[in-house]
Motif scaffolding. Sequence first.
Motif, short mmCIF file in Angstrom:
data_model
loop_
_atom_site.label_atom_id
_atom_site.label_comp_id
_atom_site.label_asym_id
_atom_site.label_seq_id
_atom_site.Cartn_x
_atom_site.Cartn_y
_atom_site.Cartn_z
N GLU A 29 0.83 -1.20 0.00
CA GLU A 29 0.00 0.00 0.00
C GLU A 29 0.86 1.26 0.00
O GLU A 29 0.55 2.24 -0.68
N GLN A 47 0.84 4.26 -2.84
CA GLN A 47 0.62 5.66 -2.49
C GLN A 47 1.70 6.55 -3.11
O GLN A 47 1.42 7.62 -3.64
N ASP A 48 2.95 6.08 -3.05
CA ASP A 48 4.05 6.83 -3.67
C ASP A 48 3.84 6.93 -5.18
O ASP A 48 4.09 7.98 -5.79
N HIS A 54 1.01 6.90 -6.86
CA HIS A 54 -0.05 7.86 -7.18
C HIS A 54 0.40 9.30 -6.92
O HIS A 54 -0.05 10.23 -7.61
N GLN A 55 1.27 9.49 -5.95
CA GLN A 55 1.82 10.82 -5.73
C GLN A 55 2.64 11.28 -6.92
O GLN A 55 2.54 12.43 -7.37
N SER A 71 -3.11 12.33 -3.23
CA SER A 71 -3.34 10.92 -3.51
C SER A 71 -4.50 10.75 -4.46
O SER A 71 -5.41 11.55 -4.51
N THR A 117 -7.57 8.39 -5.62
CA THR A 117 -8.45 7.34 -5.14
C THR A 117 -9.01 6.56 -6.32
O THR A 117 -9.53 7.13 -7.26
#
Length: 324
Positions: free
Chosen positions: A109, A113-114, A116-117, A183, A185
């Motif tokens: 996860e 997240q990285d 999507h950043q 982020s 979603t």
Amino acid sequence: MLSHAIYSRSNLYLNQHLAQLQGACASIFVHYWGAKPQHMGNSPHAHSFFEICYVVEGEGIYSANGITYPLRAGTLYCSKPESRHYIQSNQGMLLLFFAIEPIASKSSEAFMQDFHQLCAYPHLFIPNAEQTAPALIWQALLMQAAEAEIRYPESIEHLAYTLIMSCFSLFQLYCLSGDTATSTTISPLQGTLKQAKEYIQTHLTSKIALAEVAQSLHLSERQLSRLISEELGQSFPSVVKTERVKRAAYLLGYTDIPLKQIAEDTGFESIHYFTQVFTKEMGTTPSTFRKKGLNTESVDAGIHKYLEQVATRYQKNKQEVKLD
């Protein structure tokens, strides 16, 4: 600087053996590895994955979403998913590149997240990257992959995975600050379709049945078939065919792998059937597509045009299904 023979041999090995990489925090699907001397440029296009490029020699420009950046030896940059971009060079550049996307279902996860950043950041562009970890690891990777006898293939896999992760890390270090990225979603529906495509992409060399994909997603065959039909306007076989043709086009344009091997690597029963399907879908034979790709015009424009045609072709079907 490495010789063109090393670029050619390593390119062949990497594309044959390193289509998927697994590490402690991420699983990475590699669409293609490339090394292109005298790259003069390409037409504006976009794709659904990360394409990371490094300029070994030469000069040019890189334009992404209306912003133009100068390219010169030592430049490391990344074209993000869905970012419309192109490059131009008057004298030609020696360009290294690879195209990747994470397999979300097999990645942590924190890594996603990285990822999507990075997708959310305006630009991923680093000049003067000659002495950075990615540049040095990339050189070591190509040298090992070009060896006449590969005694320890696992070391090449480790280098390739390390190269990709070091690129991500460097872009984060140079480009991200605490409040610049947001982020992204992904809805459960999008996530399911993405996982289905990930499964297909990583199993292209074999026959892919609807039942096995559905089972991997803990869905019934009917649920998955209906989901693909309603959201994409396509049948399951058509999705598989599109992924096979797309992968074959990249291998034709960016590698020296023989046509027979490409047919096998993308799951076609024979080179005759591969030629038949590819010609019908792309409007040109595999051999002709490869010859055009070896000239100044990039194969990206042809692939992008094909994917746009597929999307248009099935958009009408999608609307018809929803009306029913």
